[in-house]
Design an enzyme around this catalytic site. Structure first.
Site, mmCIF file in Angstrom:
data_model
loop_
_atom_site.group_PDB
_atom_site.id
_atom_site.type_symbol
_atom_site.label_atom_id
_atom_site.label_comp_id
_atom_site.label_asym_id
_atom_site.label_seq_id
_atom_site.Cartn_x
_atom_site.Cartn_y
_atom_site.Cartn_z
ATOM 1 N N HIS A 1 0.746 -1.135 -0.178
ATOM 2 C CA HIS A 1 -0.053 0.055 -0.045
ATOM 3 C C HIS A 1 0.878 1.424 -0.155
ATOM 4 O O HIS A 1 0.464 2.117 -0.667
ATOM 5 C CB HIS A 1 -1.029 -0.007 1.237
ATOM 6 C CG HIS A 1 -1.689 1.217 1.257
ATOM 7 N ND1 HIS A 1 -2.629 1.704 0.401
ATOM 8 C CD2 HIS A 1 -1.511 2.323 2.348
ATOM 9 C CE1 HIS A 1 -2.979 3.034 0.808
ATOM 10 N NE2 HIS A 1 -2.549 3.542 1.887
ATOM 11 N N ASP B 1 -12.021 2.910 6.076
ATOM 12 C CA ASP B 1 -11.430 4.194 6.607
ATOM 13 C C ASP B 1 -11.908 5.129 5.218
ATOM 14 O O ASP B 1 -11.105 5.570 4.430
ATOM 15 C CB ASP B 1 -10.122 4.341 6.876
ATOM 16 C CG ASP B 1 -9.487 5.407 7.249
ATOM 17 O OD1 ASP B 1 -10.166 6.091 7.917
ATOM 18 O OD2 ASP B 1 -8.371 5.755 7.051
ATOM 19 N N ARG C 1 -9.652 12.052 -1.178
ATOM 20 C CA ARG C 1 -8.350 12.245 -1.338
ATOM 21 C C ARG C 1 -7.874 13.610 -1.933
ATOM 22 O O ARG C 1 -6.709 13.851 -1.982
ATOM 23 C CB ARG C 1 -7.936 11.181 -2.660
ATOM 24 C CG ARG C 1 -8.267 9.648 -2.430
ATOM 25 C CD ARG C 1 -7.595 9.154 -1.167
ATOM 26 N NE ARG C 1 -7.640 7.652 -1.118
ATOM 27 C CZ ARG C 1 -6.924 7.032 0.093
ATOM 28 N NH1 ARG C 1 -6.393 7.560 1.037
ATOM 29 N NH2 ARG C 1 -7.253 5.684 0.022
ATOM 30 N N GLN D 1 -7.635 15.382 1.654
ATOM 31 C CA GLN D 1 -6.652 14.719 2.114
ATOM 32 C C GLN D 1 -5.383 15.139 1.607
ATOM 33 O O GLN D 1 -4.033 15.587 2.297
ATOM 34 C CB GLN D 1 -6.777 13.357 2.175
ATOM 35 C CG GLN D 1 -5.587 12.639 3.015
ATOM 36 C CD GLN D 1 -5.458 11.090 2.693
ATOM 37 O OE1 GLN D 1 -6.366 10.396 1.980
ATOM 38 N NE2 GLN D 1 -4.569 10.577 3.074
ATOM 39 N N THR E 1 -15.830 6.746 9.531
ATOM 40 C CA THR E 1 -15.112 5.435 9.442
ATOM 41 C C THR E 1 -16.009 4.349 9.634
ATOM 42 O O THR E 1 -16.770 4.315 11.055
ATOM 43 C CB THR E 1 -13.932 5.538 10.633
ATOM 44 O OG1 THR E 1 -13.149 6.586 10.212
ATOM 45 C CG2 THR E 1 -13.165 4.035 10.476
ATOM 46 N N THR F 1 -4.557 0.461 5.013
ATOM 47 C CA THR F 1 -5.188 -0.209 3.771
ATOM 48 C C THR F 1 -4.285 -1.403 3.789
ATOM 49 O O THR F 1 -3.185 -1.618 3.657
ATOM 50 C CB THR F 1 -5.107 0.687 2.541
ATOM 51 O OG1 THR F 1 -5.638 1.625 2.706
ATOM 52 C CG2 THR F 1 -5.479 -0.068 1.213
#
Lengths: 407, 407
Positions: B122, B224, B228, B231, B248, B339
Site C-alpha cells: 500500500h 476508512d 483524496r 486529504q 469511518t 489499507t
C-alpha cells in the site's frame, strides 16, 4: 497570604473545574474566587440556582463538567450571576475550601482531541528551524492545519512528564541518517490555548466561522509536550504520533466566554481570500497574555511572552474548518490552538523555535544552557487576560520532566 | 434460507457484538451462530456461565462490550466453550433471534482510534499514485507509520457515507494549483482490519511485540473512507484530518483470537534489522481473505481480493510501537491496520491505488468507469478466515455513498 494566582480569579472570572478534598472526596464541579474553591453542588442544594430554568438536578455532582457544559449559554449566564451575587453577599463560605486543600482533576471527559496549527509565526519559525525555509504549507492561508491527538494521554496540570523512548535519527547533521532507539534527546513543550466544546455540533451540521462561538464552553491552557526527534522521523507522511502521544497537560480551570467577553480583540487581517464559510467579518481573538517558564534547579527563566491576539486563525475558524466535512463535535471535545508564537525573539512558544531545534542554545538565569528540556526541568505555562487588575486569568499549567523509564 | 454470511459464523467462530430487537429493545451483548443472534444476558441469567470465575454479574447487559473485553483471556475462553457446549445441546433457542430481526450497534465504546499504515505494498502503490515514486517513508522499515483518527465519526456498518465538502486543489495537472471549496471529487474507501483492545495497557507499560497479543480482544473490518483531494492538500505537514474525519465504518462482529488461532501464518521476513522491542520471532498474521466490492446500479464488481497475511507489520508490532513512548491503551480502543494491499493488480485495497488516483479508470461489471466513488455507489468489504468450509468470517462492512448536503 494569598497564592500567586489569587489575582487571576477575581469575581469577573468565575471559572469551572473539577475538584476533590479530604472533606469532599468525590471529584465534583467547582468554581474559584481568589483562593477559595467553591463547591457547586452544596450551593445548588441550598437553593442558590432554584430560579435557573433548565439546570438539571445533580448536574454539579458529576465527575466531569460535561453535563453542565452542554447546557444553553443562558443557563451558564444565570449560574454565573447567581455565584457572583452570593459572593457579594458573603454567602459562599459553607461551600468553600482553601485552594491549598484541594486536588484538581481533569475538568471534562474528552472524547476527541484536535490540535490545530493556527499561528503564522509558529509555522514560519518551526519550518525554518527544521528545513531552513520560511514558507507556509500549501493550504495554510485558506485554513488552519490540524492533527488528531491522543485522548488517553491528556492529564491535569502537575502530572510529571516522563521522558519518552522512541526511534529517531541519531544525528541529523551526518548524511547516513542512522535510526536508533532510546530516550528522546529533544523533549520540548508547546504553549497553547485550548477550547472545550459545550453545545455539541451534530454530524453533518456544517458551521460557519461566524456562527461557531456558541459551541465553545470555555478556554484553558495546553502544554502539548513534544519529542522533536521522534516526531521529526515520523511526520512524513502521516503527521505526529509517538512524538506527541505520551503526554498532553491541561490547566484545571475552564475560563468561560462570559469572563473573556470584555477582552475581545480583532483577528489579524487575512492575507488571502478565504472560502465563504471561513469568511468572518467579526473574527475575534482574546487579549490573553501567555507566558512560558523553564525552572531549572529552582531558578525560573521566562522563555516566552506572547499575546494570543497574534493568532492568525481564531477558534471560530478552527471550529468551522473542523465541521465543514460533516465531522461532529461532542461536548467535552478539546480543540487546541497549536503553539502560540509571535514575531519577536522572546515570543517563541516552544524550544524548537527558541533554540533553532537545539542548535542555538538559550542561557537560563542559573547560567546553564537550554537546548531542549533536561530531566528535572519544570515547565510552567501561565495566561492572564487583559491587565493585572482585570482579575481574569488561567492560573498555571505545570509539569516536571522525569528521567526515562528503565527497560 | 440462510443468509449470505451464515457460513462465516460457524460454531468455531463465536464472535461478539451489540444488538437490539423489537423484543429486546435495549442494545446488549450478543454472539452469532449461522443466522441466529444469541443474547448473552438471558444465557447468563439461566446459569450457563455460573462456573466461570471472574465473570461479573450483568456484564452482558451493558450497551458496549468494553466490560467483557477487559476480562482475562481465561474468562473469554470459558464463556466461548460454554456457548459452544449449549449450542451442541440445542439449549440456545430461548435467547436467540434471527439475524433478520436484529439491529447491530457499535460493539465498543472507543476512547481513541489509531490508524496505522502497515502494508508495504500500500505504501509503495499509494506513493506511486500520488508522487510517481515507489519509495518508503524514512522510518517505515523500522516501524509502521500511524495517525490518530476521529472517534466520534466511527459508525456501524450500514451507515451511509455522505460525500464531504472541503477545500482542495481544483486541478492537480495545472501549475497554478488553485484551491477551491466544494464537495469532494475523489471519494475513496480503504479496506482495513481493526483490532479492539481488551486488557488495557497502562501508561508507561512499554510492550514488546512478542508480548502484545494478550491485549487484543478481537478483530473486525474497517472502511476508512477517504476524500483524496481534501486529504492531498492537508497532508503536508500534519497528516490526514478532514480528508478522513467525516466517517469511518466498522463491521459489527468482533472475531476473537480464539477463533483465529488455527489460522496463524508467519509474517513476511524483515527487510532491515529492527529495534529489540520490535523483534518478534513469532511474528504472526492471520490467513484472512479480504474482498472489496463496488456495487453500482445493483451490479457488484470485485475491486480487490487480498490476503491479510501480506501485511509487513503485524498487530503485535503496531501495539509495541504504539506504547513504547509511554502511551497507554484503553479497553475498546481501535487500532486499524491501514489499507491492506498486495503486489498484484487485483490486490489494491483502495481506489487511489487501483485507478492511480483516478487517472486510469477501472471498468465496472455494468460497463461504467470507476475512477473514484460516485453518489449511489455502495462499498462492501468482506473477510473470510481460511477456507469456505472453516466457518469463520467477519460478515460485511457496507455503506452507500450519498450526495453532498445542500448548503
Amino acid at each position: 497570604m494569598s497564592s500567586e494566582y489569587a489575582s487571576h480569579f477575581g469575581i469577573t472570572n468565575v471559572p469551572y473545574g473539577i475538584a476533590s478534598s479530604t472533606i469532599r472526596t468525590q471529584p465534583q464541579c467547582v468554581t474559584r474566587i481568589a483562593d477559595e474553591v467553591i463547591f457547586l453542588d452544596p450551593l445548588a442544594s441550598s437553593g442558590l440556582f432554584e430560579h435557573v430554568k433548565g439546570l438539571p438536578p445533580g448536574v454539579f455532582r458529576t465527575r466531569t463538567l460535561n453535563d453542565f457544559a452542554a447546557l444553553p449559554k443562558e443557563v451558564h449566564k444565570q449560574v454565573r450571576e447567581a455565584i457572583q451575587g452570593a459572593y457579594e453577599k458573603g454567602n459562599l463560605a459553607a461551600a468553600s475550601e482553601s485552594v491549598e486543600d484541594i486536588n484538581m482533576h481533569l475538568p471534562v471527559r474528552i472524547g476527541d482531541f484536535t490540535d490545530f496549527s493556527a499561528s503564522k509565526d509558529h509555522v514560519l519559525n518551526a519550518g525554518e528551524a527544521i528545513t531552513g525555509q520560511r514558507s507556509f504549507p500549501p493550504g495554510f492561508l485558506k485554513y488552519p492545519a490540524a492533527y488528531v491527538g491522543r485522548c488517553s494521554s491528556i492529564s491535569i496540570s502537575g502530572t510529571p512528564c516522563r521522558r519518552p523512548h522512541g526511534q529517531f535519527i541519531e544525528d541529523y547533521t551526518v548524511p547516513e541518517k542512522k535510526i536508533i532507539y532510546g530516550p528522546s534527546r529533544a523533549l520540548d513543550y508547546e504553549l497553547e490555548v485550548g477550547a472545550v466544546i459545550g453545545r455539541p455540533v451534530q454530524p453533518g451540521q456544517m458551521l460557519k466561522a461566524s456562527d461557531a462561538d456558541k459551541h465553545i464552553f470555555g478556554l484553558l491552557l495546553v502544554n502539548d509536550w513534544s519529542a522533536r526527534d521522534i516526531q521529526g522521523l515520523e511526520m512524513n507522511p502521516l503527521g505526529p504520533f509517538n512524538g506527541k502521544n505520551f503526554l498532553t497537560s491541561i490547566s484545571p480551570w475552564v475560563i468561560t466566554p462570559e469572563a473573556l467577553e470584555s477582552f475581545k480583540v480583532p483577528a489579524p487581517p487575512r492575507d488571502e481570500e478565504v472560502a465563504t464559510f471561513m469568511d468572518d467579518k467579526e473574527a475575534v481573538n482574546y487579549a490573553i497574555n501567555l507566558e512560558a517558564q523553564v525552572i531549572r534547579n529552582g531558578t525560573a527563566t521566562t522563555t516566552c511572552k506572547v499575546g494570543f491576539n497574534t493568532m492568525y486563525w481564531t477558534f471560530r475558524h478552527m471550529l468551522a474548518h473542523h465541521t465543514i466535512g460533516g465531522c461532529g463535535l461532542r461536548t467535552g471535545d478539546l480543540i487546541a490552538s497549536g503553539t502560540v508564537s509571535g514575531q519577536a525573539d522572546d515570543e517563541h512558544g516552544c524550544l524548537l523555535e527558541l533554540t533553532s531545534n537545539g542548535r542555538k542554545p538559550a542561557t537560563l538565569n542559573g547560567g546553564t544552557e537550554l537546548r531542549y528540556l533536561e530531566d528535572g526541568d519544570e515547565v510552567r505555562l501561565t495566561g492572564r487576560v487583559g491587565n493585572t487588575s482585570d482579575g481574569v486569568g488561567f492560573g498555571e499549567c505545570v509539569g516536571v520532566v522525569k528521567p526515562p523509564r528503565g527497560l
